[in-house]
Design a protein around this motif. Sequence first.
Motif, PDB file in Angstrom:
ATOM      1  N   MET A  14       0.729  -0.933  -0.012  1.00 40.56           N
ATOM      2  CA  MET A  14       0.041   0.126   0.139  1.00 40.56           C
ATOM      3  C   MET A  14       0.849   1.203   0.103  1.00 40.56           C
ATOM      4  SD  MET A  14      -3.003  -0.064  -0.551  1.00 40.56           S
ATOM      5  CE  MET A  14      -4.654  -0.500  -0.342  1.00 40.56           C
ATOM      6  N   GLY A  15       1.604   1.266   0.876  1.00 39.66           N
ATOM      7  CA  GLY A  15       2.570   2.484   1.056  1.00 39.66           C
ATOM      8  C   GLY A  15       3.564   2.737  -0.052  1.00 39.66           C
ATOM      9  N   TYR A  16       3.641   2.021  -1.017  1.00 37.51           N
ATOM     10  CA  TYR A  16       4.620   2.161  -2.174  1.00 37.51           C
ATOM     11  C   TYR A  16       3.776   2.628  -3.534  1.00 37.51           C
ATOM     12  CZ  TYR A  16       7.726   0.204   1.307  1.00 37.51           C
ATOM     13  OH  TYR A  16       8.299  -0.017   2.375  1.00 37.51           O
ATOM     14  N   ILE A  17       2.537   2.063  -3.336  1.00 36.00           N
ATOM     15  CA  ILE A  17       1.893   2.448  -4.544  1.00 36.00           C
ATOM     16  C   ILE A  17       1.681   3.808  -5.084  1.00 36.00           C
ATOM     17  CG2 ILE A  17      -0.736   2.448  -5.666  1.00 36.00           C
ATOM     18  CD1 ILE A  17      -1.049  -0.419  -4.085  1.00 36.00           C
ATOM     19  N   PRO A  18       1.823   4.839  -4.149  1.00 34.20           N
ATOM     20  CA  PRO A  18       1.736   6.326  -5.081  1.00 34.20           C
ATOM     21  C   PRO A  18       3.085   6.492  -5.869  1.00 34.20           C
ATOM     22  CG  PRO A  18       1.015   6.450  -2.687  1.00 34.20           C
ATOM     23  CD  PRO A  18       1.547   4.977  -3.152  1.00 34.20           C
ATOM     24  N   GLN A  19       4.349   6.080  -5.226  1.00 30.32           N
ATOM     25  CA  GLN A  19       5.575   5.956  -5.990  1.00 30.32           C
ATOM     26  C   GLN A  19       5.542   5.316  -7.162  1.00 30.32           C
ATOM     27  OE1 GLN A  19       8.645   5.296  -2.997  1.00 30.32           O
ATOM     28  NE2 GLN A  19      10.203   5.655  -4.371  1.00 30.32           N
ATOM     29  N   MET A  20       4.920   4.050  -7.154  1.00 32.72           N
ATOM     30  CA  MET A  20       5.009   3.208  -8.170  1.00 32.72           C
ATOM     31  C   MET A  20       4.298   3.822  -9.481  1.00 32.72           C
ATOM     32  SD  MET A  20       3.959  -0.515  -6.959  1.00 32.72           S
ATOM     33  CE  MET A  20       4.768  -1.036  -5.515  1.00 32.72           C
ATOM     34  N   LYS A  21       3.274   4.634  -9.082  1.00 35.81           N
ATOM     35  CA  LYS A  21       2.221   5.296 -10.122  1.00 35.81           C
ATOM     36  C   LYS A  21       2.930   6.497 -10.749  1.00 35.81           C
ATOM     37  CE  LYS A  21      -2.270   4.529  -8.533  1.00 35.81           C
ATOM     38  NZ  LYS A  21      -3.670   4.974  -7.984  1.00 35.81           N
ATOM     39  N   GLU A  22       3.728   7.019 -10.065  1.00 33.90           N
ATOM     40  CA  GLU A  22       4.638   8.123 -10.247  1.00 33.90           C
ATOM     41  C   GLU A  22       5.758   7.826 -11.455  1.00 33.90           C
ATOM     42  OE1 GLU A  22       5.756  10.649  -6.998  1.00 33.90           O
ATOM     43  OE2 GLU A  22       7.586  11.262  -8.232  1.00 33.90           O
ATOM     44  N   VAL A  23       6.068   6.560 -11.181  1.00 33.39           N
ATOM     45  CA  VAL A  23       7.219   6.145 -12.110  1.00 33.39           C
ATOM     46  C   VAL A  23       6.669   5.602 -13.227  1.00 33.39           C
ATOM     47  CG1 VAL A  23       8.990   4.025 -12.417  1.00 33.39           C
ATOM     48  CG2 VAL A  23       8.757   5.231 -10.071  1.00 33.39           C
ATOM     49  N   LEU A  24       5.596   4.835 -13.213  1.00 31.30           N
ATOM     50  CA  LEU A  24       4.714   4.521 -14.489  1.00 31.30           C
ATOM     51  C   LEU A  24       4.437   5.542 -15.333  1.00 31.30           C
ATOM     52  CD1 LEU A  24       3.002   1.388 -12.957  1.00 31.30           C
ATOM     53  CD2 LEU A  24       4.901   1.251 -14.234  1.00 31.30           C
ATOM     54  N   SER A  25       3.753   6.624 -14.542  1.00 32.19           N
ATOM     55  CA  SER A  25       3.240   7.807 -14.997  1.00 32.19           C
ATOM     56  C   SER A  25       4.379   8.564 -15.956  1.00 32.19           C
ATOM     57  CB  SER A  25       2.595   8.995 -13.985  1.00 32.19           C
ATOM     58  OG  SER A  25       2.309  10.035 -14.583  1.00 32.19           O
ATOM     59  N   LYS A  26       5.716   8.868 -15.169  1.00 31.09           N
ATOM     60  CA  LYS A  26       6.649   9.312 -16.113  1.00 31.09           C
ATOM     61  C   LYS A  26       6.993   8.401 -17.148  1.00 31.09           C
ATOM     62  CE  LYS A  26       8.837  12.046 -12.513  1.00 31.09           C
ATOM     63  NZ  LYS A  26       9.693  11.631 -11.283  1.00 31.09           N
ATOM     64  N   THR A  27       7.236   7.134 -17.070  1.00 33.59           N
ATOM     65  CA  THR A  27       7.610   6.191 -17.925  1.00 33.59           C
ATOM     66  C   THR A  27       6.601   6.135 -19.361  1.00 33.59           C
ATOM     67  OG1 THR A  27       8.700   4.915 -16.304  1.00 33.59           O
ATOM     68  CG2 THR A  27       8.585   4.034 -18.441  1.00 33.59           C
ATOM     69  N   LEU A  28       5.510   6.172 -19.033  1.00 30.51           N
ATOM     70  CA  LEU A  28       4.547   6.055 -20.259  1.00 30.51           C
ATOM     71  C   LEU A  28       3.674   7.326 -20.269  1.00 30.51           C
ATOM     72  CD1 LEU A  28       2.882   2.740 -18.471  1.00 30.51           C
ATOM     73  CD2 LEU A  28       4.599   2.831 -20.291  1.00 30.51           C
ATOM     74  N   ASP A  29       4.190   8.520 -19.986  1.00 30.11           N
ATOM     75  CA  ASP A  29       3.520   9.636 -20.301  1.00 30.11           C
ATOM     76  C   ASP A  29       2.077   9.549 -20.128  1.00 30.11           C
ATOM     77  OD1 ASP A  29       5.841  10.624 -21.678  1.00 30.11           O
ATOM     78  OD2 ASP A  29       5.322   9.851 -23.468  1.00 30.11           O
ATOM     79  N   LEU A  30       1.647   9.074 -19.236  1.00 32.12           N
ATOM     80  CA  LEU A  30       0.110   8.785 -18.604  1.00 32.12           C
ATOM     81  C   LEU A  30      -0.147   9.322 -17.324  1.00 32.12           C
ATOM     82  CD1 LEU A  30      -2.347   7.332 -19.693  1.00 32.12           C
ATOM     83  CD2 LEU A  30      -1.452   5.207 -18.390  1.00 32.12           C
ATOM     84  N   ASP A  31      -1.156  10.174 -17.204  1.00 31.43           N
ATOM     85  CA  ASP A  31      -1.581  11.036 -15.873  1.00 31.43           C
ATOM     86  C   ASP A  31      -1.941   9.867 -15.056  1.00 31.43           C
ATOM     87  OD1 ASP A  31      -2.913  13.922 -15.270  1.00 31.43           O
ATOM     88  OD2 ASP A  31      -3.736  12.227 -14.164  1.00 31.43           O
ATOM     89  N   ALA A  32      -1.564   9.960 -13.933  1.00 27.28           N
ATOM     90  CA  ALA A  32      -1.558   9.052 -12.800  1.00 27.28           C
ATOM     91  C   ALA A  32      -3.100   8.624 -12.706  1.00 27.28           C
ATOM     92  CB  ALA A  32      -0.970   9.424 -11.565  1.00 27.28           C
ATOM     93  N   ASP A  33      -3.866   9.448 -12.742  1.00 26.12           N
ATOM     94  CA  ASP A  33      -5.317   9.079 -12.850  1.00 26.12           C
ATOM     95  C   ASP A  33      -5.775   8.108 -13.474  1.00 26.12           C
ATOM     96  OD1 ASP A  33      -6.011  10.878 -11.128  1.00 26.12           O
ATOM     97  OD2 ASP A  33      -6.806  12.397 -12.472  1.00 26.12           O
ATOM     98  N   TYR A  34      -4.924   7.595 -14.806  1.00 27.36           N
ATOM     99  CA  TYR A  34      -5.008   6.658 -15.886  1.00 27.36           C
ATOM    100  C   TYR A  34      -4.750   5.421 -15.312  1.00 27.36           C
ATOM    101  CZ  TYR A  34      -7.790  10.169 -17.997  1.00 27.36           C
ATOM    102  OH  TYR A  34      -8.853  11.039 -18.407  1.00 27.36           O
ATOM    103  N   ILE A  35      -3.604   5.120 -14.155  1.00 26.71           N
ATOM    104  CA  ILE A  35      -3.075   4.058 -13.808  1.00 26.71           C
ATOM    105  C   ILE A  35      -3.546   3.704 -12.477  1.00 26.71           C
ATOM    106  CG2 ILE A  35      -0.841   3.376 -13.174  1.00 26.71           C
ATOM    107  CD1 ILE A  35       0.395   5.750 -14.564  1.00 26.71           C
ATOM    108  N   SER A  36      -4.083   2.393 -12.408  1.00 30.72           N
ATOM    109  CA  SER A  36      -4.605   1.716 -11.320  1.00 30.72           C
ATOM    110  C   SER A  36      -3.654   0.689 -10.700  1.00 30.72           C
ATOM    111  CB  SER A  36      -5.861   1.464 -11.557  1.00 30.72           C
ATOM    112  OG  SER A  36      -6.319   0.161 -10.911  1.00 30.72           O
ATOM    113  N   ILE A  37      -3.258   0.578  -9.520  1.00 34.06           N
ATOM    114  CA  ILE A  37      -2.603  -0.332  -8.987  1.00 34.06           C
ATOM    115  C   ILE A  37      -3.228  -0.857  -7.521  1.00 34.06           C
ATOM    116  CG2 ILE A  37      -0.247  -1.058  -8.235  1.00 34.06           C
ATOM    117  CD1 ILE A  37       1.143   1.236  -9.448  1.00 34.06           C
ATOM    118  N   LYS A  38      -3.644  -2.204  -7.570  1.00 37.20           N
ATOM    119  CA  LYS A  38      -4.268  -2.665  -6.519  1.00 37.20           C
ATOM    120  C   LYS A  38      -3.514  -3.786  -5.835  1.00 37.20           C
ATOM    121  CE  LYS A  38      -7.771  -3.890  -9.097  1.00 37.20           C
ATOM    122  NZ  LYS A  38      -7.365  -3.450 -10.436  1.00 37.20           N
ATOM    123  N   ALA A  39      -3.405  -4.108  -4.605  1.00 39.54           N
ATOM    124  CA  ALA A  39      -2.791  -4.799  -3.814  1.00 39.54           C
ATOM    125  C   ALA A  39      -3.451  -5.739  -3.217  1.00 39.54           C
ATOM    126  CB  ALA A  39      -1.924  -4.139  -2.595  1.00 39.54           C
TER     127      ALA A  39
END
Length: 162
Positions: A111-136
């Motif tokens: 849980m605590g790492y998901i915001p950071q993962m979203k940030e990395v993926l958002s940068k890598t894929l030019d995709l707003d974090a609102d369009y990235i879902s990561i569920k644990a």
Amino acid sequence: MSKLNFRIGIGYDLHRLEENRDLIIGGVKIPYEKGLLGHSDADVLVHAIIDALLGALALPDIGTLFPDTDEKYKNADSIELLKQVYSMVKEKGYLINNLDTNIIAQAPKMMGYIPQMKEVLSKTLDLDADYISIKAKTKEHLDAVGEKRAIEAQAVVIVYKN
Ligand code: ZN
């Protein structure tokens, strides 16, 4: 000829947890007594995303594209592999609409790492974090994942013709 201007892809991956390995998930290093075993950095989430993107375009899968017999990919940074695959997506004339994923692990807590993962993926894929879902999720202590011997990930992606 596709009737729609978008395509969907699904990805799945699993890696074993072993000692003396770093745990890297979604491009984020997570402090834990074990890490995932693999030829590359074994980033299970990023591998599932890569396969979802390749699947959406009906391209050969991650194991074909980055074979584990190739020394070049030994301890490879999976985010760099994802960048290469995203370039292939763009070359084919597609962009990513949204990404939905699951990390299935009994431990550690993601849980605590998901915001950071979203940030990395958002940068890598030019995709707003609102369009990235990561569920644990956990496996309720059942099977190899539930016994903390492995971690799984699943990903679904929609790409659209740019
Ligand atoms: Zn993998």
